[in-house]
Each structure stands twice: as C-alpha cells, then as structure tokens.
Design an enzyme around this catalytic site. Sequence first.
Site, PDB file in Angstrom:
ATOM      1  N   ASP A   1       0.846  -1.204   0.000  1.00 53.28           N
ATOM      2  CA  ASP A   1       0.000   0.000   0.000  1.00 53.28           C
ATOM      3  C   ASP A   1       0.881   1.254   0.000  1.00 53.28           C
ATOM      4  O   ASP A   1       0.381   2.377  -0.076  1.00 53.28           O
ATOM      5  CB  ASP A   1      -1.029  -0.012   1.144  1.00 53.28           C
ATOM      6  CG  ASP A   1      -0.398  -0.120   2.518  1.00 53.28           C
ATOM      7  OD1 ASP A   1       0.839  -0.222   2.615  1.00 53.28           O
ATOM      8  OD2 ASP A   1      -1.155  -0.100   3.515  1.00 53.28           O
ATOM      9  N   SER A   2       2.210   1.046   0.026  1.00 52.75           N
ATOM     10  CA  SER A   2       3.150   2.156  -0.208  1.00 52.75           C
ATOM     11  C   SER A   2       2.969   2.707  -1.619  1.00 52.75           C
ATOM     12  O   SER A   2       3.538   3.740  -1.951  1.00 52.75           O
ATOM     13  CB  SER A   2       4.591   1.681   0.005  1.00 52.75           C
ATOM     14  OG  SER A   2       4.846   0.516  -0.761  1.00 52.75           O
TER      15      SER A   2
ATOM     16  N   ASP B   1      -1.032  -6.043  -0.237  1.00 53.59           N
ATOM     17  CA  ASP B   1      -1.433  -5.417   1.020  1.00 53.59           C
ATOM     18  C   ASP B   1      -2.933  -5.229   1.078  1.00 53.59           C
ATOM     19  O   ASP B   1      -3.540  -4.773   0.101  1.00 53.59           O
ATOM     20  CB  ASP B   1      -0.781  -4.023   1.126  1.00 53.59           C
ATOM     21  CG  ASP B   1       0.403  -4.016   2.052  1.00 53.59           C
ATOM     22  OD1 ASP B   1       0.458  -4.848   2.977  1.00 53.59           O
ATOM     23  OD2 ASP B   1       1.293  -3.164   1.853  1.00 53.59           O
TER      24      ASP B   1
ATOM     25  N   LYS C   1      -1.313  -9.293   2.939  1.00 51.10           N
ATOM     26  CA  LYS C   1      -0.588  -8.835   4.139  1.00 51.10           C
ATOM     27  C   LYS C   1      -1.486  -7.870   4.897  1.00 51.10           C
ATOM     28  O   LYS C   1      -2.153  -7.042   4.282  1.00 51.10           O
ATOM     29  CB  LYS C   1       0.723  -8.152   3.747  1.00 51.10           C
ATOM     30  CG  LYS C   1       1.450  -7.518   4.947  1.00 51.10           C
ATOM     31  CD  LYS C   1       2.887  -7.162   4.624  1.00 51.10           C
ATOM     32  CE  LYS C   1       3.079  -5.851   3.924  1.00 51.10           C
ATOM     33  NZ  LYS C   1       2.608  -4.666   4.672  1.00 51.10           N
TER      34      LYS C   1
ATOM     35  N   GLU D   1      -1.672  -5.482   8.801  1.00 48.85           N
ATOM     36  CA  GLU D   1      -0.823  -4.901   9.841  1.00 48.85           C
ATOM     37  C   GLU D   1      -1.365  -5.158  11.241  1.00 48.85           C
ATOM     38  O   GLU D   1      -2.575  -5.100  11.454  1.00 48.85           O
ATOM     39  CB  GLU D   1      -0.702  -3.387   9.610  1.00 48.85           C
ATOM     40  CG  GLU D   1       0.000  -3.038   8.313  1.00 48.85           C
ATOM     41  CD  GLU D   1       0.200  -1.532   8.119  1.00 48.85           C
ATOM     42  OE1 GLU D   1      -0.148  -0.751   9.030  1.00 48.85           O
ATOM     43  OE2 GLU D   1       0.701  -1.154   7.053  1.00 48.85           O
TER      44      GLU D   1
ATOM     45  N   GLU E   1       9.143  -3.969  10.619  1.00 53.18           N
ATOM     46  CA  GLU E   1       9.595  -2.686  10.075  1.00 53.18           C
ATOM     47  C   GLU E   1      10.123  -1.753  11.163  1.00 53.18           C
ATOM     48  O   GLU E   1       9.463  -1.528  12.183  1.00 53.18           O
ATOM     49  CB  GLU E   1       8.418  -2.016   9.335  1.00 53.18           C
ATOM     50  CG  GLU E   1       8.791  -0.679   8.710  1.00 53.18           C
ATOM     51  CD  GLU E   1       7.777  -0.162   7.698  1.00 53.18           C
ATOM     52  OE1 GLU E   1       6.838  -0.893   7.322  1.00 53.18           O
ATOM     53  OE2 GLU E   1       7.946   1.005   7.268  1.00 53.18           O
TER      54      GLU E   1
HETATM   55  O1  KIV Z   1       3.510  -1.141   1.699  1.00 52.06           O
HETATM   56  C1  KIV Z   1       4.691  -1.520   1.723  1.00 52.06           C
HETATM   57  O2  KIV Z   1       5.487  -1.263   0.812  1.00 52.06           O
HETATM   58  C2  KIV Z   1       5.147  -2.266   2.869  1.00 52.06           C
HETATM   59  C3  KIV Z   1       6.616  -2.478   2.989  1.00 52.06           C
HETATM   60  C4  KIV Z   1       7.236  -1.250   3.545  1.00 52.06           C
HETATM   61  C5  KIV Z   1       6.936  -3.659   3.791  1.00 52.06           C
HETATM   62  O3  KIV Z   1       4.371  -2.658   3.684  1.00 52.06           O
END
Ligand code: KIV
Length: 274
Positions: free
Chosen positions: A49-50, A88, A117, A119, A186
């Site tokens: 989600d980055s 994500d 993924k 959190e 992280e």
């Molecule tokens: O969203 C992302 O890129 C991440 C990484 C920083 C692990 O969660």
Amino acid sequence: MATPIDKVTTLRVMKKKMRGEKIVCLTAYDYPFARILDEAGVDIILVGDSVANVVYGMKTTIGIGMEEMVYHTRAVASGVKRALVVSDMPFLSYQVSLEQAIENAGRLLKAGAEAVKLEGAGPVLETVRRLVGCGIPVMGHLGLTPQSVHKLGGYRLQARRPEEQEKLLTDAQALAAAGCFAIILEKVPAEAASRVTKAVQIPVIGIGAGPECDGQILVLQDMLGMFEDEPYKFVKRYAELNRMTRQAVQEYVAEVRQGKFPGPEHSFYTDENR
Ligand code: KIV
C-alpha cells in the site's frame, strides 16, 4: 500456462527459513517492474500500500483503497511467473468486520495475489485465523505499521524499550500461532528483530530491522533512487533513476526542439529504397 519448476510458494518461503536461505523481497506496483523483478530472481513481490506514497504521491498509506490495490495487483500478477505475489490489504479493508476482510482478501486473490498482508496483531488475530481457514495465506506486519502512523506519532523507530520488545515478541508468536506464513518487521532495533527471528518458526522479513532477519524487503522506488529526497537510514540506493530519467528526458526535449529527433532511422518513407 505451465508453472515454472521453481515457482515460489508460501511453503517454499517457509522452507527457506529452515534451510537458512535468505528471502529476497521488493515491492512493485505495475507490469514492467514486476517482470524485471521476477526475471532478476526476487522471491516475493509485494504490491504494497506504499503505492499511495510512491505512485500516487500521498503522504500516508491511509488514502489508498481496495479499487487501487486490485488494479495494481492485476498489473503486477500479469508480469510474474516465479515470484510469490503478496498484496497489502489497505486501511479499513480488514478491520470493520470478518466478512468484509474475507471478501476483500478474496478480491485481491482473484486479481492475482497469492497471499495478503495485514498490519498489527491483537484484534487482527481472529481475522488471520479466518482468512487462513478460507485458504488465503496471510503475511503479518509488526513494528512500524504505517496504517497506524497517526496513533504512533510519526514514522518513528519502534520497540525501543524492553517492555515494547517483549510485546513485539509475543505479537509475532501470536501471528505465527494464528497461521501467518511470514511476518514483515519494520523499523525496529536490530537486536529486537534478531530475537523475534530466532523465536518464531515462520520467516521474518525485515525493513529497517537489521541484518539478522530471514529476509529483506525495500520499497522499489526508494532503492532505485526514484526520488531526490534524502533516503531513510535503512534504504540503500542501488541506482539513481531520478537523475537518469531527468537526463534522458532533458536530452529528448533538446533533440525535439533542435529538430534532431526523429532522424531518418526513426522515420517511414514512401520510397522503399531510401
Ligand atoms: O507497503 C509496503 O510497501 C510495505 C513495505 C514497507 C513492507 O508494507
């Protein structure tokens, strides 16, 4: 389409830990980069989600939603043959209800993700159990969890104090017990990450978590030097794409203005013999 013989699966990722083989991960958000990463031998490609930060220019990951994650997952999955594709689950796509979490994770899998993924631990553990129960592999994410940036008070180093390191360890153990196949850790002290890595049986993938994790992940645009900003301490730049792209575009601008491009080699003529 035939599956490559060395296709990375969640099972293979877990075996890598047992064999002491490092797990190599990077983020990607589109087809061309996904293809390059896959061909270069990256084990796990995370549609992070980055994408909010490095593609949409947002300040946090909070603004990105399911539509964008499905869209980028589809693009990435199209370019990947060998790597494991993990997507994500965006902010509030898995916290509101178990039903919503299952439905949203399913949308990402239908778009081509092979795992999702999410959190945190605590209230998320039941969600992990349910998703895994539905046959959806789950990767956890502890330490600095960017979707909680406002609660954490910024992108600060996490688990500094002994009691916070204790909680990190019990959260990681709880995620493993709930059925996660791997955990991202992280921005935590290297010693704390090392302790977690040794304590849990599933792979621990670090970002700003020191060298002793089972694998490493970076945001692709950061490691390629796509932005001129001073990189985070934990980022190593392996290229200077910002400078290279700027130079290439400046050259193009100059050549078009000077009438140098296109030349005869880039043009079509009715006279075949030319
Ligand atoms: O969203 C992302 O890129 C991440 C990484 C920083 C692990 O969660």
